[in-house]
Motif scaffolding. Structure first.
Motif, PDB file in Angstrom:
ATOM      1  N   ALA A   1       0.835  -1.208   0.000  1.00  0.00           N
ATOM      2  CA  ALA A   1       0.000   0.000   0.000  1.00  0.00           C
ATOM      3  C   ALA A   1       0.867   1.254   0.000  1.00  0.00           C
ATOM      4  CB  ALA A   1      -0.934  -0.003   1.199  1.00  0.00           C
ATOM      5  N   ARG A   2       1.909   1.238   0.770  1.00  0.00           N
ATOM      6  CA  ARG A   2       2.805   2.398   0.820  1.00  0.00           C
ATOM      7  C   ARG A   2       3.472   2.612  -0.531  1.00  0.00           C
ATOM      8  NH1 ARG A   2       3.658   7.251   2.004  1.00  0.00           N
ATOM      9  NH2 ARG A   2       5.795   7.816   2.463  1.00  0.00           N
ATOM     10  N   ALA A   3       3.938   1.543  -1.159  1.00  0.00           N
ATOM     11  CA  ALA A   3       4.590   1.665  -2.472  1.00  0.00           C
ATOM     12  C   ALA A   3       3.606   2.159  -3.521  1.00  0.00           C
ATOM     13  CB  ALA A   3       5.168   0.318  -2.885  1.00  0.00           C
ATOM     14  N   ALA A   4       2.375   1.679  -3.487  1.00  0.00           N
ATOM     15  CA  ALA A   4       1.373   2.113  -4.465  1.00  0.00           C
ATOM     16  C   ALA A   4       1.016   3.578  -4.268  1.00  0.00           C
ATOM     17  CB  ALA A   4       0.126   1.249  -4.354  1.00  0.00           C
ATOM     18  N   SER A   5       0.946   4.034  -3.024  1.00  0.00           N
ATOM     19  CA  SER A   5       0.554   5.419  -2.762  1.00  0.00           C
ATOM     20  C   SER A   5       1.615   6.424  -3.202  1.00  0.00           C
ATOM     21  CB  SER A   5       0.251   5.617  -1.276  1.00  0.00           C
ATOM     22  OG  SER A   5       1.438   5.578  -0.512  1.00  0.00           O
ATOM     23  N   LEU A   6       2.830   5.975  -3.407  1.00  0.00           N
ATOM     24  CA  LEU A   6       3.904   6.868  -3.838  1.00  0.00           C
ATOM     25  C   LEU A   6       3.966   7.043  -5.347  1.00  0.00           C
ATOM     26  CD1 LEU A   6       6.733   5.735  -1.410  1.00  0.00           C
ATOM     27  CD2 LEU A   6       5.297   7.783  -1.260  1.00  0.00           C
ATOM     28  N   GLU A   7       3.223   6.244  -6.085  1.00  0.00           N
ATOM     29  CA  GLU A   7       3.240   6.324  -7.545  1.00  0.00           C
ATOM     30  C   GLU A   7       2.314   7.435  -8.034  1.00  0.00           C
ATOM     31  OE1 GLU A   7       5.321   4.687  -9.532  1.00  0.00           O
ATOM     32  OE2 GLU A   7       6.170   3.745  -7.756  1.00  0.00           O
ATOM     33  N   ARG A   8       2.457   7.786  -9.318  1.00  0.00           N
ATOM     34  CA  ARG A   8       1.691   8.900  -9.882  1.00  0.00           C
ATOM     35  C   ARG A   8       0.463   8.447 -10.678  1.00  0.00           C
ATOM     36  NH1 ARG A   8       4.880  13.126  -8.778  1.00  0.00           N
ATOM     37  NH2 ARG A   8       7.113  12.878  -8.789  1.00  0.00           N
ATOM     38  N   THR A   9       0.454   7.231 -11.155  1.00  0.00           N
ATOM     39  CA  THR A   9      -0.686   6.741 -11.949  1.00  0.00           C
ATOM     40  C   THR A   9      -1.220   5.448 -11.339  1.00  0.00           C
ATOM     41  OG1 THR A   9       0.678   5.399 -13.426  1.00  0.00           O
ATOM     42  CG2 THR A   9       0.301   7.712 -14.072  1.00  0.00           C
ATOM     43  N   PRO A  10      -2.499   5.139 -11.588  1.00  0.00           N
ATOM     44  CA  PRO A  10      -3.060   3.888 -11.064  1.00  0.00           C
ATOM     45  C   PRO A  10      -2.329   2.644 -11.578  1.00  0.00           C
ATOM     46  CG  PRO A  10      -4.830   5.368 -11.682  1.00  0.00           C
ATOM     47  CD  PRO A  10      -3.555   5.999 -12.151  1.00  0.00           C
ATOM     48  N   ALA A  11      -1.951   2.625 -12.840  1.00  0.00           N
ATOM     49  CA  ALA A  11      -1.250   1.455 -13.394  1.00  0.00           C
ATOM     50  C   ALA A  11       0.110   1.263 -12.719  1.00  0.00           C
ATOM     51  CB  ALA A  11      -1.076   1.601 -14.900  1.00  0.00           C
ATOM     52  N   ALA A  12       0.835   2.360 -12.542  1.00  0.00           N
ATOM     53  CA  ALA A  12       2.136   2.276 -11.863  1.00  0.00           C
ATOM     54  C   ALA A  12       1.948   1.874 -10.404  1.00  0.00           C
ATOM     55  CB  ALA A  12       2.863   3.612 -11.960  1.00  0.00           C
ATOM     56  N   GLY A  13       0.863   2.339  -9.778  1.00  0.00           N
ATOM     57  CA  GLY A  13       0.571   1.969  -8.391  1.00  0.00           C
ATOM     58  C   GLY A  13       0.299   0.485  -8.240  1.00  0.00           C
ATOM     59  N   GLN A  14      -0.445  -0.084  -9.187  1.00  0.00           N
ATOM     60  CA  GLN A  14      -0.714  -1.526  -9.124  1.00  0.00           C
ATOM     61  C   GLN A  14       0.559  -2.340  -9.318  1.00  0.00           C
ATOM     62  OE1 GLN A  14      -3.909  -2.312 -11.865  1.00  0.00           O
ATOM     63  NE2 GLN A  14      -5.433  -1.428 -10.496  1.00  0.00           N
ATOM     64  N   ALA A  15       1.382  -1.923 -10.255  1.00  0.00           N
ATOM     65  CA  ALA A  15       2.649  -2.636 -10.480  1.00  0.00           C
ATOM     66  C   ALA A  15       3.559  -2.530  -9.259  1.00  0.00           C
ATOM     67  CB  ALA A  15       3.345  -2.073 -11.720  1.00  0.00           C
ATOM     68  N   ALA A  16       3.626  -1.353  -8.670  1.00  0.00           N
ATOM     69  CA  ALA A  16       4.468  -1.166  -7.482  1.00  0.00           C
ATOM     70  C   ALA A  16       3.954  -2.001  -6.313  1.00  0.00           C
ATOM     71  CB  ALA A  16       4.506   0.314  -7.095  1.00  0.00           C
ATOM     72  N   ALA A  17       2.641  -2.095  -6.168  1.00  0.00           N
ATOM     73  CA  ALA A  17       2.064  -2.908  -5.088  1.00  0.00           C
ATOM     74  C   ALA A  17       2.410  -4.382  -5.272  1.00  0.00           C
ATOM     75  CB  ALA A  17       0.551  -2.717  -5.037  1.00  0.00           C
ATOM     76  N   GLN A  18       2.318  -4.875  -6.498  1.00  0.00           N
ATOM     77  CA  GLN A  18       2.672  -6.280  -6.781  1.00  0.00           C
ATOM     78  C   GLN A  18       4.129  -6.553  -6.412  1.00  0.00           C
ATOM     79  OE1 GLN A  18       0.860  -8.855  -7.980  1.00  0.00           O
ATOM     80  NE2 GLN A  18      -1.036  -7.766  -8.402  1.00  0.00           N
ATOM     81  N   ARG A  19       5.018  -5.676  -6.863  1.00  0.00           N
ATOM     82  CA  ARG A  19       6.453  -5.853  -6.573  1.00  0.00           C
ATOM     83  C   ARG A  19       6.735  -5.783  -5.080  1.00  0.00           C
ATOM     84  NH1 ARG A  19       6.943  -2.310 -10.826  1.00  0.00           N
ATOM     85  NH2 ARG A  19       7.360  -0.594  -9.383  1.00  0.00           N
ATOM     86  N   ALA A  20       6.157  -4.799  -4.416  1.00  0.00           N
ATOM     87  CA  ALA A  20       6.425  -4.617  -2.986  1.00  0.00           C
ATOM     88  C   ALA A  20       5.913  -5.802  -2.169  1.00  0.00           C
ATOM     89  CB  ALA A  20       5.792  -3.323  -2.496  1.00  0.00           C
ATOM     90  N   ALA A  21       4.742  -6.320  -2.513  1.00  0.00           N
ATOM     91  CA  ALA A  21       4.203  -7.472  -1.786  1.00  0.00           C
ATOM     92  C   ALA A  21       5.083  -8.705  -1.999  1.00  0.00           C
ATOM     93  CB  ALA A  21       2.772  -7.765  -2.220  1.00  0.00           C
ATOM     94  N   ALA A  22       5.492  -8.931  -3.243  1.00  0.00           N
ATOM     95  CA  ALA A  22       6.360 -10.082  -3.535  1.00  0.00           C
ATOM     96  C   ALA A  22       7.701  -9.949  -2.815  1.00  0.00           C
ATOM     97  CB  ALA A  22       6.574 -10.210  -5.040  1.00  0.00           C
ATOM     98  N   ASP A  23       8.265  -8.737  -2.818  1.00  0.00           N
ATOM     99  CA  ASP A  23       9.536  -8.509  -2.126  1.00  0.00           C
ATOM    100  C   ASP A  23       9.398  -8.719  -0.621  1.00  0.00           C
ATOM    101  OD1 ASP A  23      10.758  -7.939  -4.516  1.00  0.00           O
ATOM    102  OD2 ASP A  23      10.752  -5.757  -4.229  1.00  0.00           O
ATOM    103  N   ALA A  24       8.308  -8.181  -0.044  1.00  0.00           N
ATOM    104  CA  ALA A  24       8.114  -8.294   1.409  1.00  0.00           C
ATOM    105  C   ALA A  24       7.951  -9.751   1.827  1.00  0.00           C
ATOM    106  CB  ALA A  24       6.903  -7.480   1.846  1.00  0.00           C
ATOM    107  N   LEU A  25       7.179 -10.517   1.071  1.00  0.00           N
ATOM    108  CA  LEU A  25       7.006 -11.937   1.414  1.00  0.00           C
ATOM    109  C   LEU A  25       8.291 -12.724   1.179  1.00  0.00           C
ATOM    110  CD1 LEU A  25       3.419 -12.543   0.007  1.00  0.00           C
ATOM    111  CD2 LEU A  25       4.103 -12.451   2.404  1.00  0.00           C
ATOM    112  N   GLY A  26       9.038 -12.355   0.143  1.00  0.00           N
ATOM    113  CA  GLY A  26      10.304 -13.034  -0.144  1.00  0.00           C
ATOM    114  C   GLY A  26      11.369 -12.754   0.896  1.00  0.00           C
ATOM    115  N   GLN A  27      11.455 -11.506   1.351  1.00  0.00           N
ATOM    116  CA  GLN A  27      12.459 -11.136   2.351  1.00  0.00           C
ATOM    117  C   GLN A  27      12.179 -11.792   3.692  1.00  0.00           C
ATOM    118  OE1 GLN A  27      12.416  -6.889   2.530  1.00  0.00           O
ATOM    119  NE2 GLN A  27      13.555  -6.634   0.628  1.00  0.00           N
ATOM    120  N   ARG A  28      10.928 -12.067   3.971  1.00  0.00           N
ATOM    121  CA  ARG A  28      10.552 -12.671   5.248  1.00  0.00           C
ATOM    122  C   ARG A  28      10.463 -14.190   5.145  1.00  0.00           C
ATOM    123  NH1 ARG A  28       8.575  -7.680   5.000  1.00  0.00           N
ATOM    124  NH2 ARG A  28       8.570  -6.404   6.867  1.00  0.00           N
TER     125      ARG A  28
END
Length: 154
Positions: free
Chosen positions: A61-88
């Motif tokens: 959610a934090r990564a998506a809120s920092l983006e400028r467009t809805p499409a970029a926000g969705q892509a950033a949310a996907q990446r951030a969620a995958a990274d967060a689950l992978g790091q943990r």
């Protein structure tokens, strides 16, 4: 003398009657203890998976809120969620990230938000070490992040 012999025989029979009780008790108690340990392990795994899913939803959610467009926000949310689950080191058999980025389309100066829901399916079958078992459990977490009202949007 006969009475002494009978007393010894009775004593021997009484002590002999207790033989095997420990084996029977162990046969009953050990499977119950194993079941309790497996239930505690499953509970701990689900609790940790819930915490990791919460953290992934927050990061997405934090990564998506920092983006400028809805499409970029969705892509950033996907990446951030995958990274967060992978790091943990969260072992998910499947992951689903749902993003509501309509807040990124709001006009400049208007307060809006982005909401991300992360679902992680956690396997529990490996707790029995047989490959089968109680199956899976899906952990779901949502988080909403505020979009800066005066940040330029695309």
């Amino acid at each position: 003398m006969m009475r002494t012999h009978l007393n010894r025989l009775r004593t021997a029979l009484r002590h002999g009657a207790d033989r095997g009780d420990a084996a029977i008790e162990a046969t009953i108690v050990i499977p119950l203890l194993i079941a309790i340990v497996l239930a505690v392990l499953a509970g701990a795994r689900l609790s940790l998976a819930g915490q990791k899913t919460d953290a992934a939803a927050q990061a997405a959610a934090r990564a998506a809120s920092l983006e400028r467009t809805p499409a970029a926000g969705q892509a950033a949310a996907q990446r951030a969620a995958a990274d967060a689950l992978g790091q943990r080191s969260q072992n998910c058999t499947s992951t689903r990230v749902t993003t509501d980025t309509s807040g990124l389309s709001a006009s400049l100066g208007q307060v809006s938000s982005v909401t991300v829901t992360v679902s992680c399916t956690v396997p529990l079958g490996d707790l029995l070490l047989l490959g089968g078992g109680p199956g899976v459990r899906t952990m779901t977490s949502s988080f909403t992040s505020i979009v800066d009202a005066y940040r330029e949007r695309g």
